[in-house]
Scaffold this motif. Structure first.
Motif, PDB file in Angstrom:
ATOM      1  N   TRP A  40       0.843  -1.185   0.000  1.00 38.40           N
ATOM      2  CA  TRP A  40       0.000   0.000   0.000  1.00 38.40           C
ATOM      3  C   TRP A  40       0.885   1.245   0.000  1.00 38.40           C
ATOM      4  O   TRP A  40       1.957   1.261   0.609  1.00 38.40           O
ATOM      5  N   VAL A  41       0.430   2.257  -0.725  1.00 38.62           N
ATOM      6  CA  VAL A  41       1.099   3.552  -0.733  1.00 38.62           C
ATOM      7  C   VAL A  41       0.072   4.598  -0.322  1.00 38.62           C
ATOM      8  O   VAL A  41      -1.020   4.657  -0.895  1.00 38.62           O
ATOM      9  N   THR A  42       0.417   5.386   0.665  1.00 41.33           N
ATOM     10  CA  THR A  42      -0.490   6.414   1.146  1.00 41.33           C
ATOM     11  C   THR A  42       0.283   7.713   1.337  1.00 41.33           C
ATOM     12  O   THR A  42       1.493   7.765   1.122  1.00 41.33           O
ATOM     13  N   LEU A  92       0.074   8.572  -6.593  1.00 41.03           N
ATOM     14  CA  LEU A  92       1.242   7.699  -6.451  1.00 41.03           C
ATOM     15  C   LEU A  92       0.884   6.238  -6.702  1.00 41.03           C
ATOM     16  O   LEU A  92       1.637   5.510  -7.368  1.00 41.03           O
ATOM     17  N   ARG A  93      -0.252   5.800  -6.181  1.00 45.36           N
ATOM     18  CA  ARG A  93      -0.645   4.398  -6.385  1.00 45.36           C
ATOM     19  C   ARG A  93      -0.885   4.082  -7.854  1.00 45.36           C
ATOM     20  O   ARG A  93      -0.749   2.927  -8.277  1.00 45.36           O
ATOM     21  N   ALA A  94      -1.234   5.092  -8.634  1.00 49.02           N
ATOM     22  CA  ALA A  94      -1.491   4.866 -10.062  1.00 49.02           C
ATOM     23  C   ALA A  94      -0.252   4.381 -10.805  1.00 49.02           C
ATOM     24  O   ALA A  94      -0.376   3.798 -11.890  1.00 49.02           O
ATOM     25  N   VAL A  95       0.939   4.623 -10.230  1.00 51.18           N
ATOM     26  CA  VAL A  95       2.165   4.251 -10.941  1.00 51.18           C
ATOM     27  C   VAL A  95       2.993   3.230 -10.160  1.00 51.18           C
ATOM     28  O   VAL A  95       4.191   3.055 -10.417  1.00 51.18           O
ATOM     29  N   VAL A  96       2.366   2.533  -9.205  1.00 50.30           N
ATOM     30  CA  VAL A  96       3.074   1.528  -8.402  1.00 50.30           C
ATOM     31  C   VAL A  96       2.390   0.176  -8.567  1.00 50.30           C
ATOM     32  O   VAL A  96       1.160   0.072  -8.522  1.00 50.30           O
ATOM     33  N   ALA A 143      10.550  11.273  -3.932  1.00 49.74           N
ATOM     34  CA  ALA A 143      10.756  10.630  -2.630  1.00 49.74           C
ATOM     35  C   ALA A 143      10.378   9.154  -2.686  1.00 49.74           C
ATOM     36  O   ALA A 143      11.089   8.292  -2.149  1.00 49.74           O
ATOM     37  N   LEU A 144       9.259   8.836  -3.336  1.00 44.80           N
ATOM     38  CA  LEU A 144       8.823   7.447  -3.485  1.00 44.80           C
ATOM     39  C   LEU A 144       9.839   6.656  -4.298  1.00 44.80           C
ATOM     40  O   LEU A 144      10.195   5.520  -3.938  1.00 44.80           O
ATOM     41  N   HIS A 145      10.305   7.229  -5.395  1.00 49.07           N
ATOM     42  CA  HIS A 145      11.308   6.565  -6.238  1.00 49.07           C
ATOM     43  C   HIS A 145      12.532   6.179  -5.411  1.00 49.07           C
ATOM     44  O   HIS A 145      13.048   5.060  -5.504  1.00 49.07           O
ATOM     45  N   ASP A 146      13.015   7.105  -4.591  1.00 49.10           N
ATOM     46  CA  ASP A 146      14.220   6.832  -3.824  1.00 49.10           C
ATOM     47  C   ASP A 146      13.974   5.831  -2.704  1.00 49.10           C
ATOM     48  O   ASP A 146      14.878   5.066  -2.340  1.00 49.10           O
ATOM     49  N   CYS A 147      12.759   5.805  -2.167  1.00 50.02           N
ATOM     50  CA  CYS A 147      12.411   4.778  -1.185  1.00 50.02           C
ATOM     51  C   CYS A 147      12.421   3.399  -1.834  1.00 50.02           C
ATOM     52  O   CYS A 147      12.961   2.437  -1.264  1.00 50.02           O
ATOM     53  N   ILE A 148      11.861   3.296  -3.021  1.00 51.42           N
ATOM     54  CA  ILE A 148      11.871   2.024  -3.758  1.00 51.42           C
ATOM     55  C   ILE A 148      13.303   1.612  -4.095  1.00 51.42           C
ATOM     56  O   ILE A 148      13.668   0.431  -3.982  1.00 51.42           O
ATOM     57  N   ARG A 192      18.687  -3.288  -1.094  1.00 56.15           N
ATOM     58  CA  ARG A 192      18.765  -4.247   0.007  1.00 56.15           C
ATOM     59  C   ARG A 192      18.072  -5.561  -0.332  1.00 56.15           C
ATOM     60  O   ARG A 192      17.784  -6.366   0.563  1.00 56.15           O
ATOM     61  N   ASP A 193      17.813  -5.797  -1.617  1.00 52.36           N
ATOM     62  CA  ASP A 193      17.212  -7.037  -2.120  1.00 52.36           C
ATOM     63  C   ASP A 193      15.863  -7.340  -1.473  1.00 52.36           C
ATOM     64  O   ASP A 193      15.487  -8.504  -1.314  1.00 52.36           O
ATOM     65  N   MET A 194      15.139  -6.286  -1.138  1.00 51.77           N
ATOM     66  CA  MET A 194      13.810  -6.474  -0.565  1.00 51.77           C
ATOM     67  C   MET A 194      12.748  -6.639  -1.651  1.00 51.77           C
ATOM     68  O   MET A 194      11.690  -7.231  -1.396  1.00 51.77           O
ATOM     69  N   ILE A 195      13.020  -6.103  -2.825  1.00 49.91           N
ATOM     70  CA  ILE A 195      12.097  -6.153  -3.955  1.00 49.91           C
ATOM     71  C   ILE A 195      12.892  -6.327  -5.233  1.00 49.91           C
ATOM     72  O   ILE A 195      14.127  -6.137  -5.257  1.00 49.91           O
ATOM     73  N   GLY A 196      12.187  -6.655  -6.318  1.00 51.14           N
ATOM     74  CA  GLY A 196      12.820  -6.753  -7.622  1.00 51.14           C
ATOM     75  C   GLY A 196      12.529  -5.529  -8.460  1.00 51.14           C
ATOM     76  O   GLY A 196      12.158  -4.464  -7.957  1.00 51.14           O
ATOM     77  N   ASP A 197      12.658  -5.680  -9.763  1.00 50.77           N
ATOM     78  CA  ASP A 197      12.383  -4.581 -10.685  1.00 50.77           C
ATOM     79  C   ASP A 197      10.876  -4.415 -10.888  1.00 50.77           C
ATOM     80  O   ASP A 197      10.091  -5.316 -10.600  1.00 50.77           O
ATOM     81  N   GLY A 198      10.509  -3.259 -11.411  1.00 49.14           N
ATOM     82  CA  GLY A 198       9.145  -3.048 -11.873  1.00 49.14           C
ATOM     83  C   GLY A 198       8.135  -2.607 -10.840  1.00 49.14           C
ATOM     84  O   GLY A 198       6.934  -2.593 -11.124  1.00 49.14           O
ATOM     85  N   VAL A 199       8.584  -2.242  -9.637  1.00 45.74           N
ATOM     86  CA  VAL A 199       7.622  -1.785  -8.632  1.00 45.74           C
ATOM     87  C   VAL A 199       7.024  -0.440  -9.063  1.00 45.74           C
ATOM     88  O   VAL A 199       5.815  -0.226  -8.973  1.00 45.74           O
ATOM     89  N   ILE A 200       7.877   0.458  -9.525  1.00 46.80           N
ATOM     90  CA  ILE A 200       7.378   1.720 -10.077  1.00 46.80           C
ATOM     91  C   ILE A 200       7.190   1.543 -11.581  1.00 46.80           C
ATOM     92  O   ILE A 200       8.144   1.238 -12.304  1.00 46.80           O
ATOM     93  N   LYS A 201       5.971   1.735 -12.031  1.00 45.72           N
ATOM     94  CA  LYS A 201       5.627   1.496 -13.436  1.00 45.72           C
ATOM     95  C   LYS A 201       5.836   2.717 -14.307  1.00 45.72           C
ATOM     96  O   LYS A 201       6.002   2.596 -15.530  1.00 45.72           O
TER      97      LYS A 201
END
Length: 237
Positions: A58-60, A98-102, A136-141, A147-156
């Motif tokens: 979730w992104v809020t 923000l959720r529209a592009v995640v 800010a969201l981009h840099d958080c992702i 840290r290998d918490m996620i892969g590619d493609g989280v931000i669309k």
């Protein structure tokens, strides 16, 4: 002539500064002329209770104006005991944008909250907040990916926003307060980097405006958001 002496299709000077918060996983200070907004993205290893077990994140967002962000000191909403309707509407707009592009599934069962605090206001605080919040969201992702918490493609895609309005009978881009307070009509446009429309908020202050005038505003918005998207790319590139 516009009060700022800008051309009808000219943005205010815009800067995006990353990494302005020591503790946040992602942060950005955006300045659009005399409107300055600090955006900070915070990661939490949890989701809202109603999303538990769905395998989706979730992104809020939260939004607020500091007491002396305007000409006269305003009371903190916390001291009043509740948020105002305008604040709630704006922070929901930022979050939707923000959720529209995640890809929330790719994010996993985590929540990212982007806090947008208006340090100084001169019109267009919600549109500036959306544009800065994406950085800010981009840099958080990116922090999570490192840290290998996620892969590619989280931000669309990217997302940015700008205001347009009818001032003195002409369509103009990126209204400051002097124009916004006197505009015959004003609208906020939220679009993605690839040109998709996330949201349009438009209001006629006096007489209704025509389809042709709306098309003029849309054309200016596409131009302005295109410039903001390029600045975002340069900032995070």
């Amino acid at each position: 002539m516009r009060p700022s002496k800008r051309q009808p299709g000219e943005l205010r000077p815009v800067t995006l500064e990353r990494g302005v918060s020591l503790h946040a996983e992602g942060s950005c200070l955006i300045k659009c002329g005399n409107t300055h907004v600090l955006c900070a993205a915070s990661l939490e290893e949890r989701v809202p209770p109603w999303m538990k077990g769905r395998g989706s994140g979730w992104v809020t967002a939260e939004y607020g104006m500091l007491p002396r962000s305007t000409g006269e000191r305003m009371r903190r909403e916390a001291s009043a005991g509740k948020q105002g309707g305008r604040t709630l509407e704006i922070q929901r707009l930022i979050a939707r944008s923000l959720r529209a592009v995640v890809d929330l599934k790719a994010l996993g069962e985590r929540q990212i909250t982007v806090d947008c605090d208006v340090i100084q206001a001169d019109g267009g605080t919600r549109t500036a907040a959306i544009t800065g919040a994406w950085v800010a969201l981009h840099d958080c992702i990116a922090w999570m990916k490192a840290r290998d918490m996620i892969g590619d493609g989280v931000i669309k895609d990217q997302v940015a926003a700008v205001s347009c309005g009818l001032y003195g009978g002409s369509a103009v881009l990126d209204l400051d307060y002097a124009e916004d307070s006197e505009a015959d009509a004003d609208a906020n446009f939220v679009m993605t980097g690839t040109g998709g429309i996330c949201e349009v908020q438009g209001t006629a202050e006096t007489d209704p405006f025509s389809q042709e005038q709306f098309d003029e505003l849309m054309e200016l918005a596409r131009k302005g958001i295109g410039e903001l998207v390029e600045l975002q790319k340069l900032t995070v590139g």
